[in-house]
Design a protein around this motif. Structure first.
Motif, short mmCIF file in Angstrom:
data_model
loop_
_atom_site.label_atom_id
_atom_site.label_comp_id
_atom_site.label_asym_id
_atom_site.label_seq_id
_atom_site.Cartn_x
_atom_site.Cartn_y
_atom_site.Cartn_z
N LEU A 54 -44.04 -48.28 27.50
CA LEU A 54 -44.24 -47.69 28.82
C LEU A 54 -44.91 -46.33 28.67
O LEU A 54 -44.76 -45.67 27.63
CB LEU A 54 -42.90 -47.52 29.53
N PRO A 55 -45.65 -45.88 29.68
CA PRO A 55 -46.26 -44.56 29.61
C PRO A 55 -45.19 -43.47 29.45
O PRO A 55 -44.25 -43.40 30.24
CB PRO A 55 -46.96 -44.41 30.96
N LYS A 56 -45.32 -42.67 28.41
CA LYS A 56 -44.37 -41.59 28.16
C LYS A 56 -44.99 -40.59 27.21
O LYS A 56 -46.03 -40.84 26.61
CB LYS A 56 -43.07 -42.12 27.58
N GLY A 57 -44.34 -39.46 27.07
CA GLY A 57 -44.83 -38.46 26.15
C GLY A 57 -43.82 -37.35 25.95
O GLY A 57 -42.74 -37.35 26.54
N HIS A 58 -44.19 -36.41 25.11
CA HIS A 58 -43.28 -35.32 24.74
C HIS A 58 -43.23 -34.24 25.81
O HIS A 58 -44.21 -33.95 26.48
CB HIS A 58 -43.71 -34.71 23.41
N VAL A 59 -42.07 -33.62 25.90
CA VAL A 59 -41.85 -32.53 26.84
C VAL A 59 -42.56 -31.29 26.31
O VAL A 59 -42.41 -30.92 25.15
CB VAL A 59 -40.33 -32.25 26.99
N GLU A 60 -43.36 -30.66 27.19
CA GLU A 60 -44.02 -29.41 26.83
C GLU A 60 -43.13 -28.23 27.21
O GLU A 60 -42.24 -28.35 28.05
CB GLU A 60 -45.37 -29.32 27.55
N ALA A 61 -43.36 -27.11 26.57
CA ALA A 61 -42.55 -25.91 26.80
C ALA A 61 -42.49 -25.57 28.28
O ALA A 61 -43.51 -25.54 28.96
CB ALA A 61 -43.12 -24.73 26.02
N GLY A 62 -41.27 -25.38 28.78
CA GLY A 62 -41.08 -25.00 30.18
C GLY A 62 -41.02 -26.15 31.16
O GLY A 62 -40.77 -25.94 32.34
N GLU A 63 -41.25 -27.38 30.71
CA GLU A 63 -41.21 -28.54 31.60
C GLU A 63 -39.81 -29.13 31.68
O GLU A 63 -39.07 -29.13 30.70
CB GLU A 63 -42.12 -29.67 31.08
N THR A 64 -39.50 -29.69 32.85
CA THR A 64 -38.28 -30.50 32.97
C THR A 64 -38.64 -31.92 32.57
O THR A 64 -39.82 -32.27 32.45
CB THR A 64 -37.77 -30.49 34.43
N LEU A 65 -37.63 -32.75 32.38
CA LEU A 65 -37.89 -34.16 32.05
C LEU A 65 -38.65 -34.86 33.18
O LEU A 65 -39.55 -35.66 32.92
CB LEU A 65 -36.58 -34.89 31.76
N VAL A 66 -38.32 -34.54 34.42
CA VAL A 66 -39.02 -35.14 35.56
C VAL A 66 -40.48 -34.72 35.58
O VAL A 66 -41.38 -35.55 35.77
CB VAL A 66 -38.32 -34.80 36.89
N GLU A 67 -40.75 -33.44 35.37
CA GLU A 67 -42.14 -32.96 35.33
C GLU A 67 -42.92 -33.63 34.21
O GLU A 67 -44.08 -34.01 34.39
CB GLU A 67 -42.16 -31.44 35.16
N THR A 68 -42.29 -33.79 33.06
CA THR A 68 -42.93 -34.47 31.94
C THR A 68 -43.25 -35.92 32.29
O THR A 68 -44.35 -36.40 32.03
CB THR A 68 -42.05 -34.43 30.68
N ALA A 69 -42.28 -36.61 32.88
CA ALA A 69 -42.49 -38.01 33.24
C ALA A 69 -43.66 -38.16 34.21
O ALA A 69 -44.53 -39.01 34.03
CB ALA A 69 -41.21 -38.59 33.84
N VAL A 70 -43.69 -37.32 35.24
CA VAL A 70 -44.77 -37.39 36.23
C VAL A 70 -46.11 -37.11 35.56
O VAL A 70 -47.10 -37.83 35.76
CB VAL A 70 -44.52 -36.42 37.40
#
Length: 71
Positions: free
Chosen positions: A36-52
């Motif tokens: 599924l489309p996914k990726g690593h969390v960048e500094a300062g991001e929440t999990l939801v922001e990363t997912a979007v």
């Protein structure tokens, strides 16, 4: 080392069929895998922001949003 990723499911429903977005990639063992489309969390991001962000990048959407009541 612990890694955190976030992503989501993208489904397009049309009369008589539904389509699911999958990503083809090579894993660390150099084997092709579907995920599924996914990726690593960048500094300062929440999990939801990363997912979007990751899902939007994967499917070339420029305005992907989620209903906040579902989070």
């Amino acid at each position: 080392m612990r890694e955190t990723s976030a992503g989501g499911v993208v489904v397009t429903v049309e009369p008589g069929r539904a389509r699911l977005a999958l990503i083809a990639r090579f894993n660390r063992a150099h084997r092709l895998e579907w995920c599924l489309p996914k990726g690593h969390v960048e500094a300062g991001e929440t999990l939801v922001e990363t997912a979007v962000r990751e899902v939007a990048e994967a499917v070339s959407y420029t305005h992907l949003t989620l209903p906040t009541s579902d989070l």
